[in-house]
Scaffold this motif. Structure first.
Motif, PDB file in Angstrom:
ATOM      1  N   GLU A 167      25.523   8.093  -4.600  1.00 18.30           N
ATOM      2  CA  GLU A 167      26.255   6.875  -4.979  1.00 18.30           C
ATOM      3  C   GLU A 167      26.146   5.824  -3.866  1.00 18.30           C
ATOM      4  N   ARG A 168      26.224   6.283  -2.614  1.00 15.49           N
ATOM      5  CA  ARG A 168      26.087   5.320  -1.505  1.00 15.49           C
ATOM      6  C   ARG A 168      24.666   4.725  -1.493  1.00 15.49           C
ATOM      7  N   ILE A 169      23.676   5.586  -1.748  1.00 20.28           N
ATOM      8  CA  ILE A 169      22.285   5.099  -1.769  1.00 20.28           C
ATOM      9  C   ILE A 169      22.129   4.028  -2.848  1.00 20.28           C
ATOM     10  N   GLU A 170      22.735   4.276  -4.010  1.00 26.11           N
ATOM     11  CA  GLU A 170      22.644   3.318  -5.113  1.00 26.11           C
ATOM     12  C   GLU A 170      23.280   1.974  -4.711  1.00 26.11           C
ATOM     13  N   ARG A 171      24.385   2.041  -3.960  1.00 26.03           N
ATOM     14  CA  ARG A 171      25.043   0.802  -3.505  1.00 26.03           C
ATOM     15  C   ARG A 171      24.199   0.090  -2.455  1.00 26.03           C
ATOM     16  N   GLU A 172      23.620   0.874  -1.521  1.00 25.16           N
ATOM     17  CA  GLU A 172      22.930   0.258  -0.378  1.00 25.16           C
ATOM     18  C   GLU A 172      21.482  -0.108  -0.668  1.00 25.16           C
ATOM     19  N   ARG A 173      20.922   0.548  -1.648  1.00 22.96           N
ATOM     20  CA  ARG A 173      19.520   0.320  -2.037  1.00 22.96           C
ATOM     21  C   ARG A 173      18.527   0.640  -0.918  1.00 22.96           C
ATOM     22  N   THR A 174      18.879   1.548  -0.041  1.00 22.00           N
ATOM     23  CA  THR A 174      17.898   1.967   0.967  1.00 22.00           C
ATOM     24  C   THR A 174      18.155   3.427   1.339  1.00 22.00           C
ATOM     25  N   PHE A 175      17.083   4.154   1.601  1.00 25.08           N
ATOM     26  CA  PHE A 175      17.224   5.554   2.007  1.00 25.08           C
ATOM     27  C   PHE A 175      15.925   6.032   2.652  1.00 25.08           C
ATOM     28  N   VAL A 176      16.055   7.063   3.462  1.00 24.71           N
ATOM     29  CA  VAL A 176      14.883   7.679   4.085  1.00 24.71           C
ATOM     30  C   VAL A 176      14.332   8.707   3.100  1.00 24.71           C
ATOM     31  N   ARG A 177      13.021   8.629   2.835  1.00 27.74           N
ATOM     32  CA  ARG A 177      12.384   9.569   1.896  1.00 27.74           C
ATOM     33  C   ARG A 177      11.791  10.730   2.682  1.00 27.74           C
ATOM     34  N   GLY A 178      12.307  11.919   2.465  1.00 24.45           N
ATOM     35  CA  GLY A 178      11.803  13.090   3.183  1.00 24.45           C
ATOM     36  C   GLY A 178      11.229  14.091   2.195  1.00 24.45           C
ATOM     37  N   LEU A 179       9.939  14.311   2.264  1.00 18.23           N
ATOM     38  CA  LEU A 179       9.278  15.234   1.338  1.00 18.23           C
ATOM     39  C   LEU A 179       8.859  16.489   2.100  1.00 18.23           C
ATOM     40  N   HIS A 180       9.287  17.633   1.576  1.00 15.67           N
ATOM     41  CA  HIS A 180       9.000  18.890   2.279  1.00 15.67           C
ATOM     42  C   HIS A 180       8.513  19.971   1.326  1.00 15.67           C
ATOM     43  N   SER A 181       7.498  20.697   1.763  1.00 12.90           N
ATOM     44  CA  SER A 181       7.102  21.909   1.047  1.00 12.90           C
ATOM     45  C   SER A 181       6.761  22.980   2.081  1.00 12.90           C
ATOM     46  N   VAL A 182       7.160  24.211   1.789  1.00 13.78           N
ATOM     47  CA  VAL A 182       6.771  25.284   2.712  1.00 13.78           C
ATOM     48  C   VAL A 182       5.287  25.599   2.571  1.00 13.78           C
ATOM     49  N   GLY A 183       4.655  25.087   1.503  1.00 13.86           N
ATOM     50  CA  GLY A 183       3.226  25.371   1.307  1.00 13.86           C
ATOM     51  C   GLY A 183       2.994  26.864   1.311  1.00 13.86           C
ATOM     52  N   GLU A 184       2.018  27.307   2.081  1.00 16.28           N
ATOM     53  CA  GLU A 184       1.743  28.753   2.191  1.00 16.28           C
ATOM     54  C   GLU A 184       2.170  29.259   3.564  1.00 16.28           C
ATOM     55  N   LEU A 185       2.924  28.460   4.311  1.00 13.56           N
ATOM     56  CA  LEU A 185       3.356  28.799   5.679  1.00 13.56           C
ATOM     57  C   LEU A 185       2.148  29.074   6.577  1.00 13.56           C
ATOM     58  N   ASP A 186       1.077  28.384   6.285  1.00 19.31           N
ATOM     59  CA  ASP A 186      -0.155  28.586   7.047  1.00 19.31           C
ATOM     60  C   ASP A 186      -0.144  27.637   8.245  1.00 19.31           C
ATOM     61  N   PRO A 187      -0.139  28.176   9.476  1.00 22.84           N
ATOM     62  CA  PRO A 187      -0.096  27.278  10.643  1.00 22.84           C
ATOM     63  C   PRO A 187      -1.288  26.324  10.705  1.00 22.84           C
ATOM     64  N   GLU A 188      -2.361  26.657  10.009  1.00 23.95           N
ATOM     65  CA  GLU A 188      -3.523  25.760   9.985  1.00 23.95           C
ATOM     66  C   GLU A 188      -3.302  24.604   9.018  1.00 23.95           C
ATOM     67  N   ARG A 189      -2.334  24.749   8.133  1.00 22.63           N
ATOM     68  CA  ARG A 189      -2.036  23.680   7.159  1.00 22.63           C
ATOM     69  C   ARG A 189      -0.558  23.321   7.313  1.00 22.63           C
ATOM     70  N   ARG A 190      -0.201  22.936   8.538  1.00 22.81           N
ATOM     71  CA  ARG A 190       1.193  22.630   8.857  1.00 22.81           C
ATOM     72  C   ARG A 190       1.238  21.289   9.599  1.00 22.81           C
ATOM     73  N   PHE A 191       1.974  20.335   9.068  1.00 19.98           N
ATOM     74  CA  PHE A 191       2.104  19.026   9.722  1.00 19.98           C
ATOM     75  C   PHE A 191       3.490  18.453   9.455  1.00 19.98           C
ATOM     76  N   ILE A 192       4.042  17.781  10.466  1.00 17.31           N
ATOM     77  CA  ILE A 192       5.317  17.098  10.299  1.00 17.31           C
ATOM     78  C   ILE A 192       5.039  15.629  10.622  1.00 17.31           C
ATOM     79  N   MET A 193       4.973  14.797   9.573  1.00 17.13           N
ATOM     80  CA  MET A 193       4.578  13.389   9.753  1.00 17.13           C
ATOM     81  C   MET A 193       5.793  12.480   9.594  1.00 17.13           C
TER      82      MET A 193
END
Ligand code: OXD
Ligand code: MN
Length: 591
Positions: A167-193
């Motif tokens: 509800e606050r996001i709807e009022r403020e019209r701004t938010f941080v978009r955080g997309l996360h997936s555990v994927g296959e937990l492969d350290p070779e395919r791991r990034f935090i951007m």
């Protein structure tokens, strides 16, 4: 006739910007279902029940640890991965030498391929959250999308999450978009951007707290530090604690220590029996957002609602509050188990581990029973010392800021900076022995300015300039101190008892803030006279206290030369004022 109250609007229709983003992520990641998190207790229980059913959570002994559960991570995914963490700004110089950098378009392209189809046959959880009290002008909102029920559960404890945040996001019209997936937990395919210019985060391939609970380090420090600079405040890796002294005055202190250096213990400190009349109130144990107030003071809020603390070493003596707090309603990660399903960790005086953190029969030859970075996740309100100010929308006014590190030698028990600008240099010069909170070698000294080396979302040179500018706006700036609880003698024995006894040092600081205590010029800053530290009831030899407060001038000259070399890598961007402070410090040591 009673009329039925209208059904609340489904969360998926509450805020168009969020719904559209969720839709685009759904199309990319192809989950089997989408679950919007309301933030209710029933929802939490449902997530726990699901994780128990799927064998991902283990219910702990309900008689001794009611409503407590154990989660075991993949053994290759137990700490923050700083070498795989990036700040993606359009200009590389804006990220600075302190960050790994990738061009935002290249980073997005790489991540899009990782996320494509990554949530097939999984549930996509949508978690709207608010960092800070829901009614605080200083709070900032975000939405995390994750395919991990464990991460969702943690976020529901660590943040004010659910419908009210949306509800606050709807009022403020701004938010941080955080997309996360555990994927296959492969350290070779791991990034935090991190994309501070877009208020966005993409994290793939890890389920560990600091990499995956995106409200915490990713949002509340890396992205928030960027927002804070633009908006004139500071986002810091600091605990916030209130101390009421025998006079009935309450002073609030914020303290920055590198990860796993005792912030949670200091935030929940138990006054020793020999210092009666003191009370301690925890506002936060890890992150502080600091705002200059109209009254010229610096005000602090804790953006989090829970603790994600290091378990080993926690016992009745080191941190009674934490010990009590984690006896119910707690999610443990990577601790060991006793035969009767009680959690066990190194530092507990009783109990015997039967199963180690990986679920194997415990064998001391294979190392500690609990992982050194094993954690508890718990609601902050469970802390017996939780401050009533935790939910104050304006926060608390700071009397002092403390910087500290884990140093075998060099740094004395405590010293005070001459003024704010000197304090910024003291913070910028911080160095500490590395710990298990991040992957890599443990125990090596590394630079960790303001304890923000892993967390500052932009160029440190600009960050220090911002610190100097914020200070210039304060008519009553907090005093700045440096502490070292970890000084050792030549045999490797700690000189200072630490834990609750640290109050003796904090008490001196408070007397300084109140203008009642003297200090002497110790050439690196202002030091207490030995009599200024109340040691009644403590068996500490006078020469040990003198050693704790000693300044080894040749060693400090070398330290200053190393600091100059370190700061030199920031080149032209480094504020002149900081160099000027360095020259002043060198001149004081040359006397
Ligand atoms: C933490 C850390 O988890 O600093 O707080 O790593
Ligand atoms: Mn931390």
């Amino acid at each position: 006739m009673a009329t039925a109250s209208p059904l609340p609007m489904p969360m998926s229709q509450l805020c168009r910007a969020v719904t559209e983003w969720v839709e685009s992520v759904r199309a990319l990641t192809q989950p089997a279902e989408v679950q919007w998190c309301e933030g209710s207790a029933a929802e939490r229980d449902g997530l726990i029940a699901r994780l128990v059913r799927e064998g991902q959570l283990l219910r702990l002994n309900p008689r001794h640890f009611p409503n407590c559960h154990l989660y075991r991570s993949d053994p290759g995914d137990v700490a923050r991965v700083e070498h795989l963490t990036y700040v993606c700004t359009r200009s590389k110089a804006d990220a600075g030498p302190n960050n790994n950098w990738l061009d935002p378009q290249a980073a997005h392209a790489k991540m899009r391929e990782l996320f494509r189809g990554a949530m097939r046959s999984r549930t996509l959880y949508v978690i709207p959250y608010c960092m800070g009290p829901l009614d605080s002008p200083f709070a900032r909102c975000g939405v995390e999308i994750t395919d991990s029920a464990y991460v969702a559960l943690n976020m529901l404890i660590m943040t004010r999450a659910g419908r009210a945040a949306l509800e606050r996001i709807e009022r403020e019209r701004t938010f941080v978009r955080g997309l996360h997936s555990v994927g296959e937990l492969d350290p070779e395919r791991r990034f935090i951007m991190h994309y501070p210019e877009e208020l966005a985060i993409e994290s793939f391939g890890s389920g560990y707290g600091g990499n995956a609970l995106l409200g915490k380090k990713c949002h509340a420090l890396r992205i928030a530090s960027w927002q804070a600079r633009a908006e004139g405040w500071l986002a810091e890796h600091m605990l916030i604690v209130g101390l009421r002294n025998r006079r009935g005055e309450t002073h609030y202190l914020a303290a920055a220590f590198p990860s796993a250096c005792g912030k949670t213990n200091l935030a929940m400190l138990i006054p020793p029996d020999s210092l009666p009349g003191w009370e301690v109130f925890t506002v936060g144990d890890d992150i502080a957002w600091l705002h200059p107030g109209a009254d010229g003071r610096l005000w602090a809020i804790n953006p989090e609602a829970g603790y994600f603390g290091v378990v080993p070493g926690t016992n009745r003596r080191t941190n009674r509050n934490a010990f009590e707090m984690i006896r119910r309603d707690t999610l443990f990660t990577n601790v060991a188990l006793t035969a009767d399903a009680q959690p066990w960790w190194e530092g507990l005086p009783a109990g015997t581990p039967q199963t180690d953190w990986r679920g194997r029969p415990y064998d001391p030859a294979r190392g500690p029973a609990a992982h050194p970075n094993s954690r508890f996740t718990v609601d902050a309100r469970r802390n017996p010392a939780c401050s009533p100010q935790l939910n104050d929308p304006h926060g608390v006014p700071l009397s002092a800021i403390i910087f500290g590190g884990r140093r075998r030698e060099l740094a004395p028990l405590v010293y005070e900076a001459r003024d704010w600008a000197h304090g910024v240099l003291v913070g910028a010069s911080m160095a500490s022995q590395s710990t298990a909170a991040a992957t890599g070698e443990v125990g090596v000294i590394r630079r960790d300015p303001m304890a923000m080396q892993p967390f500052c979302g932009y160029n440190f040179a600009d960050y220090w300039r911002h610190w100097l500018e914020v200070g210039a706006r304060l008519r009553q700036p907090p005093r700045i101190f440096h502490v070292n609880w970890f000084r050792q003698d030549s045999q490797g024995r700690f000189l200072w008892p630490g834990f609750g006894e640290n109050l003796r040092v904090l008490a001196w600081m408070i007397e300084r803030c109140a203008g009642r205590a003297d200090a002497r010029d110790g050439r690196i800053g202002l030091l207490p006279h030995p009599a200024g530290i109340d040691t009644r009831g403590l068996s500490l030899e006078p020469e040990t206290l003198r050693a704790l407060l000693a300044v080894d001038v040749p060693l400090w000259r070398q330290e200053l030369a190393e600091t100059r070399a370190y700061l030199g890598q920031y080149g032209e961007r480094l504020p002149q004022e900081l160099l000027h402070e360095l020259d002043r410090s060198a001149a004081a040591l040359a006397r």
